[in-house]
Design an enzyme around this catalytic site. Structure first.
Site, mmCIF file in Angstrom:
data_model
loop_
_atom_site.group_PDB
_atom_site.id
_atom_site.type_symbol
_atom_site.label_atom_id
_atom_site.label_comp_id
_atom_site.label_asym_id
_atom_site.label_seq_id
_atom_site.Cartn_x
_atom_site.Cartn_y
_atom_site.Cartn_z
ATOM 1 N N ASP A 191 -71.649 -0.715 -2.842
ATOM 2 C CA ASP A 191 -71.915 0.552 -2.167
ATOM 3 C C ASP A 191 -72.963 1.352 -2.933
ATOM 4 O O ASP A 191 -73.132 1.176 -4.132
ATOM 5 C CB ASP A 191 -70.630 1.404 -2.108
ATOM 6 C CG ASP A 191 -69.612 0.798 -1.162
ATOM 7 O OD1 ASP A 191 -70.018 -0.002 -0.300
ATOM 8 O OD2 ASP A 191 -68.414 1.130 -1.303
ATOM 9 N N ASP A 206 -69.172 4.260 -7.883
ATOM 10 C CA ASP A 206 -68.433 3.045 -8.194
ATOM 11 C C ASP A 206 -69.297 1.803 -7.986
ATOM 12 O O ASP A 206 -69.178 0.826 -8.721
ATOM 13 C CB ASP A 206 -67.166 2.948 -7.330
ATOM 14 C CG ASP A 206 -66.109 3.943 -7.788
ATOM 15 O OD1 ASP A 206 -66.204 4.400 -8.956
ATOM 16 O OD2 ASP A 206 -65.213 4.274 -6.996
ATOM 17 N N GLU A 229 -68.323 -5.812 -3.291
ATOM 18 C CA GLU A 229 -67.380 -4.838 -3.829
ATOM 19 C C GLU A 229 -66.321 -4.524 -2.773
ATOM 20 O O GLU A 229 -66.627 -4.100 -1.667
ATOM 21 C CB GLU A 229 -68.153 -3.567 -4.189
ATOM 22 C CG GLU A 229 -67.285 -2.415 -4.602
ATOM 23 C CD GLU A 229 -68.116 -1.131 -4.724
ATOM 24 O OE1 GLU A 229 -69.323 -1.153 -4.416
ATOM 25 O OE2 GLU A 229 -67.533 -0.110 -5.123
ATOM 26 N N ASP A 268 -72.857 4.199 -4.159
ATOM 27 C CA ASP A 268 -72.224 5.370 -4.772
ATOM 28 C C ASP A 268 -71.921 5.071 -6.241
ATOM 29 O O ASP A 268 -72.336 4.047 -6.776
ATOM 30 C CB ASP A 268 -70.943 5.748 -4.012
ATOM 31 C CG ASP A 268 -69.912 4.635 -4.053
ATOM 32 O OD1 ASP A 268 -70.144 3.619 -4.754
ATOM 33 O OD2 ASP A 268 -68.882 4.771 -3.383
#
Ligand code: 0RA
Length: 659
Positions: A498, A502, A425, A500
């Site tokens: 990640d 997203d 990503e 998180d």
């Protein structure tokens, strides 16, 4: 009864016990976490049967501090008087004879799908200890067992004014790979059972050591309607909840349905509280009714013109959330996993019951009817457009001749069995990965996370997206009719995102993409999720990485010298507190939380996440991908609010009490 009979019975029991202990998988599926949980479902199902028969409205599951699991209900109590023929009480029969569950009548609906209903005796055989307590006829009766064999005859141990049954079992650690029950799994299952047996209160109490004490209560007066409301909470709805409840020829039918503006559907079907994953006659009856009623309404009200084709079953189910729950006296379960309802009479009963109610609803709520039919017409149009779009993407040769994407940093090996593709990503993490990797065998493809947020839920649009097409070209397998797993260029495809929102988002998208278009890649075991560390811990020159909160705590403790992990009852020692990071500061331990992969330099990324010698990764199973597919629409929908809500709700370990 003769002694001979009794001993013959006993020999049978011992043989039964031995068979179960020798091949537990045959009876409970497996001896891993799933199998362990199966024991609980077996015991709870019996109490739920008693509730379905109308004799019980309270069931409490307790995870005890001594490792035992208790299931207490306020039903009639399992009969304790000796059976004249076997010389055994019903209680002892249920707990020692294979497949004796529910066989001695008591009304209600039998449960016998798949591995369900193998009986309490299986739980007993796989437990070091089992204690039964029956409240009946103003007396308390108790009997205990060791590895399935009674320790002695049943005994009257007191008096009482209530009725009920309590079974406490201690799973055998020499059989099971783990003895740790997962509360989240238990909540999910029990919540579902609570929806399906409305008016019954199911509680879960956790008294285990090293666990936060907790008590959850599930009680839904609304039954399947409450279930639909729960599922649709983060969605935009287009109608009220339409509910039907009938009994015909001893078949009970409960249906609840609501339209939403999402593009997929959630239709869950149950027979005798068993999730019928493969559907069956109840689902068929429902689908028939849904299609028939909507087409009739649309024609009658001029929303579907004479020359237009009827809406298909797929058109009318777009956006619906429905629960179909039937209870059948003699269920026939068919199919691969014995989770498809076969009783043919159920088709007509569900069809009739739901048709009537649904047609009535549409007539009485013309505004909702307009929304619903409008949505279905749109789905029909989208179906035709999507087919055209997909044909373009999938068209013979559409991906052929495309050279490998420029963003791909390929590996030098051309042997797929040696090659790995990291889908990373963001460009910055992509840069670190390119520098840190082993060039011989590791290829890196950075994907922008942003592209995905702008897209709507339709996967055909995403397929046409340049970034995603790069990925497809890099894989080498083609798509649609051209798909050829033999051409897969990498046998390890690793999604590295990640930790998180997203990151979760892009991971879900990629898993869904593979699930819908490249299933054999998942089935072949080629898809993985990378496991980057969440923390970097430093003390002096020492550096350690932690991949979970627990691991972080353990490292701090191991570096903390005087702080030792101990039994909290031993007051001489310091026990772990919530202020672990405070402690870390005091002893000069640096704790850095990684917010993204970009915070790691190439060496760190290699060392912690990519080095085949040291890394851990999770292999994606079809089950995982299916789950990703199911949450895909919630995540990809156009509204930010429910999406956040969803992610936050799932980010936490447990959600709140549902009353
Ligand atoms: C059949 C008959 C009766 C009770 C039960 C089953 C029963 C079984 C279980 C298993 C867990 N909890 C249970 N509660 C009740 C008794 C019938 C009668 O009293 O007439």
């Amino acid at each position: 009864m003769t002694d001979q009979n009794y001993s013959a019975d006993n020999i049978q029991v011992l043989e039964g016990l031995e068979a179960v202990r020798k091949r537990p998988g045959m009876y409970i599926g497996s001896t891993d976490e799933r199998g362990l949980h199966h024991l609980l479902w077996e015991i709870v199902d019996n109490s739920i049967d008693e509730a379905m028969a109308g004799y019980c409205n309270k069931i409490t599951i307790t995870f005890r501090s001594d490792g035992g699991i208790s299931v207490l209900d306020n039903g009639r109590g399992i009969p304790v008087d000796k059976h004249s023929k076997t010389g055994k009480s019903a209680l002892e029969t249920v707990l020692t004879v294979l497949h004796a569950g529910g066989k001695f009548g008591g009304g209600g609906y039998k449960v016998s799908g798949g591995l369900h209903g193998v009986g309490s005796s299986v739980v007993n055989a796989l437990s070091t200890k089992l204690k039964a307590k029956v409240f009946r006829d103003n007396a308390i009766w108790e009997q205990s067992y060791t590895i399935g064999k009674p320790d002695g005859p049943i005994q009257k141990t007191g008096t009482c004014t209530t009725t009920g049954t309590e079974i406490t079992y201690y799973p055998d650690g020499s059989i099971f790979e783990t003895l740790e029950y997962n509360l989240e799994t238990v909540y999910t299952r029990i919540r579902q059972q609570a929806y399906l047996t409305k008016g019954v209160e199911l509680s879960i109490i956790d008294e285990r050591e090293n666990h936060e004490p907790s008590k959850y209560r599930f009680y839904f007066e609304g039954g399947v309607s409450a279930y639909v409301r729960h599922i649709n909470e983060p969605k935009n709805t287009l109608s009220e909840i339409i509910a039907t409840e009938t009994v015909e020829n001893d078949v009970s039918v409960e249906v609840a349905l609501q339209y939403t503006d999402v593009y997929t559907n959630t239709i869950l079907t149950f027979a005798n509280n068993i999730h019928t994953i493969e559907g069956g006659t109840h689902l068929a009856g429902f689908r028939m009714a849904l299609t028939k009623v909507i087409n009739a309404y649309a024609r009658e009200h001029g929303m579907l013109k004479e020359k237009e084709d009827n809406l298909t079953a797929d058109d009318v189910k777009e956006g619906i959330t429905a629960i179909i729950s039937v209870k059948v006296p003699e269920p026939q379960f068919e199919g691969q996993t014995k989770s498809k309802l076969g009783n043919s009479e159920v088709r007509g009963i569900v069809n009739k019951a739901f048709s009537n109610e649904f047609a009535k609803y549409l007539e009485e709520n013309p505004k909702d009817a307009k929304h619903i039919v409008g949505k279905c017409l749109l789905a029909a149009r989208a179906r035709l457009a999507a087919r055209a779009a997909r044909d373009t993407v999938i068209r013979k040769g559409a991906l052929e001749g495309l050279t490998l994407p420029g963003k791909l940093a390929d590996c030098s090996s051309k042997d797929p069995s040696q090659s790995e593709l990291y889908i990373v990503e963001g460009d910055s993490a992509g840069g670190s990965a390119k520098q840190g990797r082993d060039r011989d065998i590791q290829a890196i493809l950075p994907l922008k996370g942003k592209i995905l947020n702008t897209e709507q839920a339709r996967l055909d649009k995403i397929l046409a997206n340049k970034e995603v097409r790069s990925l497809i070209v890099a894989l080498g397998v083609g798509i649609g009719e051209q798909f050829d797993i033999e051409k897969l260029r990498y046998h390890k495809i690793v999604v590295m995102t990640d930790a998180d929102v997203d990151g979760l988002h892009i991971r879900t998208l990629i898993m869904t993409l593979f699930y819908r278009y490249f299933k054999p890649i998942i089935e072949g075991g080629y898809l993985y999720i990378a496991n980057p560390p969440l923390f970097k811990l430093t003390k002096g020159k020492q550096v350690k990485y932690a991949y979970s909160d627990e691991e972080k705590d353990d490292i701090i403790v191991s570096w903390g010298g005087s702080i030792t992990k101990t039994n909290p009852e031993d007051s001489h020692n310091t026990s772990i507190t919530d202020d672990i990071e405070e402690i870390a500061k005091k002893v000069n331990i640096g704790v850095q939380r990684y917010k993204g992969l970009g915070e790691m330099n190439p060496e760190q990324l290699w060392e912690t996440t990519m080095d085949p010698e040291k890394r851990t990764m999770f292999q994606v199973t079809i089950h995982d991908a299916e789950a990703a597919d199911a949450i895909f629409d919630t995540l990809m929908g156009s509204e930010v609010l429910p999406r956040r809500k969803f992610i936050q709700a799932h980010a936490k370990d447990a959600d709140n009490i549902d009353v």
